[in-house]
Each structure stands twice: as C-alpha cells, then as structure tokens.
Design a protein around this motif. Structure first.
Motif: not given
Length: 282
Positions: A37-45, A213-215, A239-243
C-alpha cells in the motif's frame, strides 16, 4: 527517450512491490499488505525527494527518514534496495537469523534505518527532537517522518505535533499512511481520528491530504511541502489515503489484512497480478 519524474517513481514502486512479495515469501506471512500500500509513497520519497548517499548511510548532509512504524520495515527494505543502500540479493535473508533485515526495523542492524521501531507513537517525537537538534547545530537537512493512522490514536503523537509547531520546525515533514486499518480492526472502530486534516491544521501544520496511490498527486504534495520547507516555519504533513495490498487484487480484497498469511501457491499468482496491472497501466 526522456523518462518523466512520475514514470521513474512508478517504475521504482513496481520493482519495490516485487521485492516486497519476494521477502514476504521467505516467511510466508507478514505485513505485506501495508508495504504494498505504501510502495508509491516510499518510491516518491526515495526516488524524487530524499537527499542521501547510497554508499554512505551516515553522510552528515543527508536528509533524515524516520520509520515510526517498525513493522513496515519490509517496505523500507524494498526502498533501500531500490536506492542501492541494501543489495537486492540481501532481501532473501529477510527475517532470518543473523540477517541485517529483521521483521521489525532496527537501526543497529540495517544501513539507512535511522531509528528502531518499537512501541508505536514515538517516531514523530524523535523526529521533532532530531529536527530541533539539527537546527541548533546550524544545519538545514530536512527530516521526514513516516507514521500510520493508528499512531494518531497516541497522545505522544499530538504532543510532538504541537511541539513541532511551537518550535516552528519548518524542515520537518510527516507523512501518514491513512490505510484505515489497525491490528484490532478498522481505525474508525478502534478510536476514530477524523477529521484528521482539521486536527493537524489546528495544531499549526501545513496540511495536505491526497490519494497515497496516485503518484502525480503525491509528487505535487511533496513539491508543495518542499516549497514550505525553511529552517523556521510551519512543519508539513501529508495524509495519504492508501489501499492495503495495492497492485495485487488477490490481496486488496483479503479480510485478514493487517498481518497476512499467504498460501505457498499464491505467491506466484500475486506476482502475475502485479505484473499484469503494471503492464496494463503503461
């Protein structure tokens, strides 16, 4: 051919999700759903925002990334592998005796892991102290703190939030995984945290809420936080709404999703679904 920022991040997130599945299969279970679920968030980081040196995790000029949720370590290991700090081949040791990659994050074991994750609700407190300490030393590195929505049930989190605003720690950015699930059930049933945006704003933070999850949305939010970042100013929170299980339909619909047990014959199916979704989105 020029690769856009979003494409670089999307490709990295896809590889990270494969790393997560590979590590999860080593144990046959784990916090795979949150990690996907947080892969997109950590990829951006790690691909787009964080200043670091892969071969020198203690580089003094690095930005700090603090993982408050120690059980999300599997996601951070995937990011560190993508960043080049941890060899991809080492991921197969995940959770094994003598490994540098324990199932819960330990700073003393893993390069690139700034703090050890234990009882939840302490990461933001440490981040506030770190950001304040860096400023007192005359340094201007940014401090990023990853925490979960369940940690918003903790009083220590809100004490830290008020402290950050009081000290005007403008180089501090918090990112919250709003996946709406805790070990004991849905977050709203354990202890409701909404309206989360209004609470952070009332605490004095520059607040944004996006689809985690929206890059493109994540990049825009991080850019806005970066524009706000200054040695003295408002801290930022995204605040990141993830699935849970994002990218793998089989896991996105699983009921017992906090700590997943995945059958031996399901891992390859998970990989195939991940690849199909990725190729279909290109």
């Amino acid at each position: 051919m020029t690769t856009t920022r979003a494409e670089k991040v999307r490709d990295a997130a896809y590889r990270m999700r494969h790393h997560i599945l590979d590590m999860g299969e080593v144990q046959g279970q784990g916090y795979v759903g949150q990690a996907l679920g947080v892969a997109d968030l950590l990829a951006v980081t790690y691909v787009d925002q964080l200043r670091f040196r892969a071969d020198d995790p203690h580089w003094p000029e690095r930005d700090r990334f603090l993982l408050s949720t120690g059980h999300y370590a599997i996601a951070l290991y995937a990011a560190l592998a993508e960043a080049g700090t941890v060899p991809v081949t080492e991921l197969e040791t995940y959770g094994s005796d003598g490994s540098r990659l324990p199932m819960s994050g330990m700073a003393s074991y893993t390069p690139g892991m700034e703090i050890s994750g234990g009882s939840l609700g302490h990461g933001l407190t440490v981040a506030v102290g770190m950001a304040l300490g860096l400023r007192l030393k005359g340094r201007e590195q940014r401090v990023f703190n990853f925490l979960s929505d369940g940690e918003l049930d903790e009083g220590s989190t809100w004490e830290a939030a008020m402290g950050a605003a009081h000290h005007q720690l403008g180089l501090l950015t918090a990112m919250v995984d709003m996946n709406a699930l805790q070990a004991d059930g849905p977050t709203e049933n354990v202890l409701g945290i909404e309206p989360a945006e209004e609470k952070w704003e009332a605490a004095g933070w520059f607040t944004q809420r996006v689809d985690g999850n929206d890059i493109d949305a994540l990049l825009a939010a991080f850019d806005a936080a970066a524009e706000q970042a200054r040695p003295v100013g408002r801290p930022s929170v995204i605040l990141c709404d993830t699935r849970i299980g994002r990218g793998v339909p089989l896991l996105e619909t699983r009921e017992k999703a906090h700590f997943m047990r995945i059958d031996e014959d399901e891992w390859q199916l998970c990989r195939e679904q991940l690849s199909e979704g990725y190729e279909g989105a290109r």
